[in-house]
Design a protein around this motif. Structure first.
Motif, PDB file in Angstrom:
ATOM      1  N   ASP A  84     -13.726  -0.477  13.711  1.00  0.00           N
ATOM      2  CA  ASP A  84     -14.166  -1.332  12.605  1.00  0.00           C
ATOM      3  C   ASP A  84     -14.458  -2.762  13.073  1.00  0.00           C
ATOM      4  O   ASP A  84     -15.341  -3.427  12.542  1.00  0.00           O
ATOM      5  CB  ASP A  84     -13.124  -1.326  11.480  1.00  0.00           C
ATOM      6  CG  ASP A  84     -13.034   0.062  10.844  1.00  0.00           C
ATOM      7  OD1 ASP A  84     -14.059   0.763  10.795  1.00  0.00           O
ATOM      8  OD2 ASP A  84     -11.939   0.448  10.423  1.00  0.00           O
ATOM      9  N   ASP A  85     -13.722  -3.222  14.104  1.00  0.00           N
ATOM     10  CA  ASP A  85     -14.004  -4.545  14.663  1.00  0.00           C
ATOM     11  C   ASP A  85     -15.386  -4.567  15.326  1.00  0.00           C
ATOM     12  O   ASP A  85     -16.133  -5.534  15.202  1.00  0.00           O
ATOM     13  CB  ASP A  85     -12.937  -4.929  15.703  1.00  0.00           C
ATOM     14  CG  ASP A  85     -11.563  -5.086  15.068  1.00  0.00           C
ATOM     15  OD1 ASP A  85     -11.499  -5.630  13.958  1.00  0.00           O
ATOM     16  OD2 ASP A  85     -10.575  -4.625  15.669  1.00  0.00           O
ATOM     17  N   CYS A 107      -9.235   7.171   5.800  1.00  0.00           N
ATOM     18  CA  CYS A 107      -9.716   6.226   4.783  1.00  0.00           C
ATOM     19  C   CYS A 107     -10.166   6.925   3.502  1.00  0.00           C
ATOM     20  O   CYS A 107     -10.002   6.391   2.407  1.00  0.00           O
ATOM     21  CB  CYS A 107     -10.797   5.315   5.346  1.00  0.00           C
ATOM     22  SG  CYS A 107     -12.184   6.140   6.125  1.00  0.00           S
ATOM     23  N   THR A 146      -9.279   0.207   2.730  1.00  0.00           N
ATOM     24  CA  THR A 146      -9.397   0.093   4.188  1.00  0.00           C
ATOM     25  C   THR A 146      -8.073   0.454   4.843  1.00  0.00           C
ATOM     26  O   THR A 146      -7.031  -0.057   4.458  1.00  0.00           O
ATOM     27  CB  THR A 146      -9.778  -1.348   4.586  1.00  0.00           C
ATOM     28  OG1 THR A 146     -11.032  -1.645   3.967  1.00  0.00           O
ATOM     29  CG2 THR A 146      -9.930  -1.486   6.094  1.00  0.00           C
ATOM     30  N   THR A 162      -5.915   0.157   8.171  1.00  0.00           N
ATOM     31  CA  THR A 162      -5.940  -0.722   9.351  1.00  0.00           C
ATOM     32  C   THR A 162      -5.124  -0.103  10.492  1.00  0.00           C
ATOM     33  O   THR A 162      -4.627   1.004  10.368  1.00  0.00           O
ATOM     34  CB  THR A 162      -5.371  -2.105   8.985  1.00  0.00           C
ATOM     35  OG1 THR A 162      -4.124  -1.893   8.364  1.00  0.00           O
ATOM     36  CG2 THR A 162      -6.309  -2.849   8.066  1.00  0.00           C
ATOM     37  N   GLY A 215     -11.643   3.381   9.770  1.00  0.00           N
ATOM     38  CA  GLY A 215     -10.690   2.936   8.757  1.00  0.00           C
ATOM     39  C   GLY A 215     -11.357   2.575   7.445  1.00  0.00           C
ATOM     40  O   GLY A 215     -10.690   2.245   6.472  1.00  0.00           O
ATOM     41  N   GLU A 216     -12.696   2.617   7.433  1.00  0.00           N
ATOM     42  CA  GLU A 216     -13.410   2.223   6.209  1.00  0.00           C
ATOM     43  C   GLU A 216     -14.434   3.263   5.825  1.00  0.00           C
ATOM     44  O   GLU A 216     -15.170   3.758   6.679  1.00  0.00           O
ATOM     45  CB  GLU A 216     -14.145   0.891   6.431  1.00  0.00           C
ATOM     46  CG  GLU A 216     -13.269  -0.304   6.234  1.00  0.00           C
ATOM     47  CD  GLU A 216     -13.988  -1.610   6.540  1.00  0.00           C
ATOM     48  OE1 GLU A 216     -15.108  -1.804   6.003  1.00  0.00           O
ATOM     49  OE2 GLU A 216     -13.440  -2.403   7.315  1.00  0.00           O
TER      50      GLU A 216
END
Ligand SMILES: Cc1ncc(COP(=O)(O)O)c(C=O)c1O
Length: 406
Positions: free
Chosen positions: A182-183, A277, A289, A291, A304-305
């Motif tokens: 996700d980052d 998720c 979300t 994490t 995660g999303e």
């Protein structure tokens, strides 16, 4: 059922919004529709090397699991890229380039022209980019090479050297990013904005829907093939499909809903419990979300999303959301490689088996099986979404003695 793998626990949420008799309404049609499905089919089936992937019958595993019929859509050979994702990212790249050619030159072109080097002056000025766990990026990189534009790919540290190299072979500039998947999604979006690159993500969020919907329309080709390949047979009663950002599951859901109507199979979305998720979102009834490291061995599912457009479809169309633990993954890959009771040997990557794991776990949990209407009469479809996308890793897993890579 007679066991093919040791027992394990699944978590499940039933979706009370999903009703078999619900119509596929205008809000959903605005996202994924018959015209889009037909256009994707016409386009993708015209690409060099196109062939439907096999829909493999697994009677030995079906009998061991205690169901009537089990079919495995084996995406390992898709366009030589190793996964169903070949259908999505490359299709979205082609659509984006055709749009840009038309906007900049006023000419409506085709991807056949782009492949033949047409409009090179425009295409080579365009840089597409994305974040990926491997397979989506491979498709975008392949599409960029096929249609003549530049490509930059961001990957989290968990993506293997082998998967990185596979994207570089298509000429992409592949960059490791700190943090989780996700980052890397967030960073590539920021950098695209700053640098004028075109983001071809498989994940949608409010205000960003066109490439993800193109990607999903591309995936409907796979679901459509299963319908054609089962023609003359009774339709499946259940489809178990793995969820990462949900594009795949939503594409299958939308395609089956529009094709089979109220006779569509029950759709069960399966995720790793380390990156669940959809399961968590379904529990609260809105996108949530998840994490953390998302460090599941099923790398393609480490999201995660939820993709918002996928959530729109699945929150009304999926019958249940399940999670499975990592611990079954390697053993199930080996079971498929060996074949149960004379079943053909199947090469399945780590992210390919989650749907099947969900099925086996649900069958082991009587209350859940009964709730899902799973039993001796069930005809189940699972999607083997990747083959050995990292051949070295695959060999290590298959050769390993007890569930850990050798
Ligand atoms: C092999 C494989 N299967 C399934 C998925 C899940 O697809 P989606 O992220 O569209 O839910 C992915 C995503 O990368 C994948 O690589």
């Amino acid at each position: 059922m007679s066991r093919v793998i040791p027992p394990f626990e699944v978590q499940a949420v039933r979706n009370s919004n999903a009703r078999a008799d619900a119509t596929y309404g205008p809000e959903l049609r605005a996202l994924l529709n018959e015209a889009g499905i037909a256009a994707a089919w016409e386009e993708i089936s015209s690409w060099p090397g196109y062939a439907p992937t096999p829909l493999v019958r697994l009677p030995g595993l079906a009998a061991a699991a205690g169901i009537h019929d089990l079919r495995y859509k084996d995406e390992g050979g898709r366009f030589g890229l190793g996964s169903f994702k070949a259908l999505g990212g490359a299709y979205a790249v082609g659509r984006l380039l055709l749009g840009e050619v038309e906007a900049r030159s006023g000419v409506r072109s085709t991807t056949a022209e782009l492949r033949a080097g047409g409009h090179r002056d425009i295409a080579r000025e365009i840089t597409v980019c994305t974040a990926t766990d491997g397979n989506h990026g491979r498709s975008v990189a392949w599409g960029a090479q096929l249609f003549g534009c530049k490509c930059i790919i961001y990957i989290p540290a968990t993506v293997s050297e082998g998967r990185k190299a596979a994207m570089e072979r298509f000429g992409a500039d592949v960059r490791w990013i700190e943090g989780n998947y996700d980052d890397s999604v967030r960073q590539v979006a920021d950098d695209a904005e700053r640098n004028g690159w075109y983001l071809v993500s498989d994940t949608s969020h409010p205000g960003y829907t066109i490439p993800p919907l193109d990607v999903m329309h591309g995936y409907t080709v796979m679901a459509g093939e299963t319908i054609r390949q089962s023609m003359g047979d009774a339709a499946p009663t259940h489809a178990f499909v793995q969820g990462g950002v949900g594009g795949l599951a939503a594409a299958v859901c939308a395609c089956f809903w529009q094709s089979y109507g109220s006779a569509r199979p029950r759709l069960i979305v399966v995720e790793p419990n380390k990156a669940a998720c959809f399961y968590e979102s379904a529990r609260v009834g809105a996108p949530v979300t998840v994490t953390g490291d998302l460090d599941t061995v099923m790398g393609g599912l480490a999201s995660g999303e939820v993709s918002r457009v996928a959530w729109e479809v699945l929150s009304v169309g999926a019958d249940a959301f399940l999670t499975v633990p990592d611990e079954t993954t390697f053993e199930l890959m080996r079971v498929l490689a060996r074949g149960v009771d004379g079943d053909p040997s199947i090469v399945a990557g780590e992210s390919a088996i989650a749907g099947l794991a969900g099925l086996l776990g649900a069958l082991e949990t009587p209350a859940l099986a009964s709730d899902l209407g799973l039993g001796p009469d069930s005809r189940v479809l699972v999607f083997g979404t990747e083959g050995a996308t990292d051949p070295e890793l695959y060999q290590a897993i298959i050769g390993g003695p007890s569930g850990a890579p050798a």
